[in-house]
Design an enzyme around this catalytic site. Structure first.
Site, PDB file in Angstrom:
ATOM      1  N   CYS A  52      68.005  14.490  33.709  1.00 24.93           N
ATOM      2  CA  CYS A  52      67.479  13.126  33.751  1.00 24.93           C
ATOM      3  C   CYS A  52      66.795  12.847  35.070  1.00 24.93           C
ATOM      4  CB  CYS A  52      68.611  12.107  33.633  1.00 24.93           C
ATOM      5  SG  CYS A  52      69.414  12.126  32.060  1.00 24.93           S
ATOM      6  N   THR A  64      65.647   9.486  35.209  1.00 28.48           N
ATOM      7  CA  THR A  64      65.558   8.034  35.017  1.00 28.48           C
ATOM      8  C   THR A  64      65.902   7.272  36.304  1.00 28.48           C
ATOM      9  OG1 THR A  64      66.135   8.266  32.700  1.00 28.48           O
ATOM     10  CG2 THR A  64      66.527   6.110  33.668  1.00 28.48           C
TER      11      THR A  64
END
Ligand code: XMP
Length: 351
Positions: A188, A190
């Protein structure tokens, strides 16, 4: 602590306290757990990612007694073919109730309802509404459409959420199981791209304190590196863990084994990585994942065997014979930086 800021805990911040035990063998310990109407032998769910869960992985996990979610990054026709292959492989091995061990992923818009309808008409009982930011009005609308269409005939997995509020809203909107964890996955980005997320252990602890926990299952999703993390997630109140990277390097994951000067590897990529987005929609927008490689680890059953040994050992350190008593009995401590250093392997090397 005011409303704008609070302290949180991640897997590395805590340890489980060893407790008195009378368990003499790991054979006495059961990892069985109920998932909707299914009884699984391990609390592990394979993630709906195109480098993790295709038909071969799903079959191997099902034969082991776990659950997987067939990914949605393809056409409906291709996902139907994956399901047919899964049924063929598991049928060949004599698995009796193949639909007890498989979920199919759909998105939140576009062809989600058509996709779910097609797969449910083939016998699927578990549908996963698979979205990065699941605490969203579009999730509410999708869950309503699914419930209007299928009533309580299907078990809906939905997510992802990071907060108790998100967990409660999804439970109220009709989800049976909720994927908890935002920005915690090994691939990830994010948190780097958006500054948002929450240590997944904290998210699990928060969701487990909800009055809806127990009614809706908690699936701790992302950031699990070993059986120790799985024990911590289950102790915090997760019913299941969802894993990607731990399974991506196995024989059964989609993709080829690549020879490198560091040994054999396989590709593992975030579904919001540039590479994955380009592959499934021909373009990319916000890039919130990376494409990487993981060491090749051989058959998934061997990886699961190792995890099971570790988790059972974990239960025995808490004096727990099954997952229910483990969650009830286990106690956490918060460790200091010195404690974390001591927890890591730390043999002094000969200089
Ligand atoms: P692990 O740590 O098991 O995590 O490899 C797998 C989980 O990561 C999530 N996922 C993503 N999260 N960008 C993200 O922020 C992505 O591109 C991405 N792809 C997967 C997902 O929840 C998965 O189960």
């Amino acid at each position: 602590m005011d409303d704008k800021f609070r302290e949180t805990l991640s897997y590395d911040d805590v340890l489980l306290v060893p407790q008195a035990s009378s368990i003499s063998s790991r054979k006495e310990i059961s990892l069985e757990s109920r998932f909707g109407k299914s009884m699984l032998s391990i609390p592990i769910v394979a993630s709906p990612m195109d480098t993790v869960t295709g038909s071969v992985m799903a079959s191997a996990i099902a034969l082991y007694g776990g659950m997987s979610v067939l990914h949605r990054y393809n056409t409906i026709h291709e996902q139907v073919l994956m399901l047919k292959e899964y049924l063929f492989y598991t049928g060949r091995e004599g698995l009796e109730n193949p639909f007890d061990y498989i979920a199919v992923a759909v998105g939140m818009n576009g062809d989600a309802i058509e996709r779910a309808s097609k797969l449910v008409s083939m016998g699927v009982k578990y549908v996963c509404v698979d979205v990065a930011h699941g605490h969203h009005t579009m999730m509410r609308d999708t869950l309503k459409q699914l419930r209007d269409r299928f009533g309580s005939d299907i078990h809906i997995i939905a997510g992802n959420v990071a907060t108790k509020e998100g967990f409660e809203d999804l439970a109220k909107w009709g989800a049976n199981s909720i994927r908890v964890g935002v920005g915690s996955g090994s691939i990830c980005s994010t948190r780097i791209q958006t500054g948002h997320g929450m240590p997944v252990l904290q998210s699990v602890l928060d969701c487990a304190s909800s009055r809806h926990s127990g009614r809706a299952y908690i699936i701790a999703d992302g950031g699990i590196r070993n059986s120790g993390d799985i024990c911590k997630a289950l102790a915090a109140g997760a019913d299941y863990v969802m894993v990607g990277s731990l399974l991506a390097g196995t024989t059964e994951s989609p993709g080829e084994v690549i020879m490198t000067d560091k040994g054999k590897v396989k590709t593992y990529r975030g579904m919001a990585s540039k590479e994955a987005q380009n592959a499934w929609k021909g373009t990319h927008n916000s890039i919130e994942g990376i494409s990487a490689t993981v060491p090749f680890r051989g058959p998934v059953a061997a990886v699961l065997d190792e995890l099971v040994v570790g988790i059972k050992s974990g239960l025995s350190y808490s004096g727990a014979i099954d997952l229910e008593s483990f969650t009830a009995k286990s106690r956490f401590i918060r460790q200091t930086v010195g404690g974390q250093r001591e927890s890591d392997t730390h043999i002094l090397s000969n200089k």
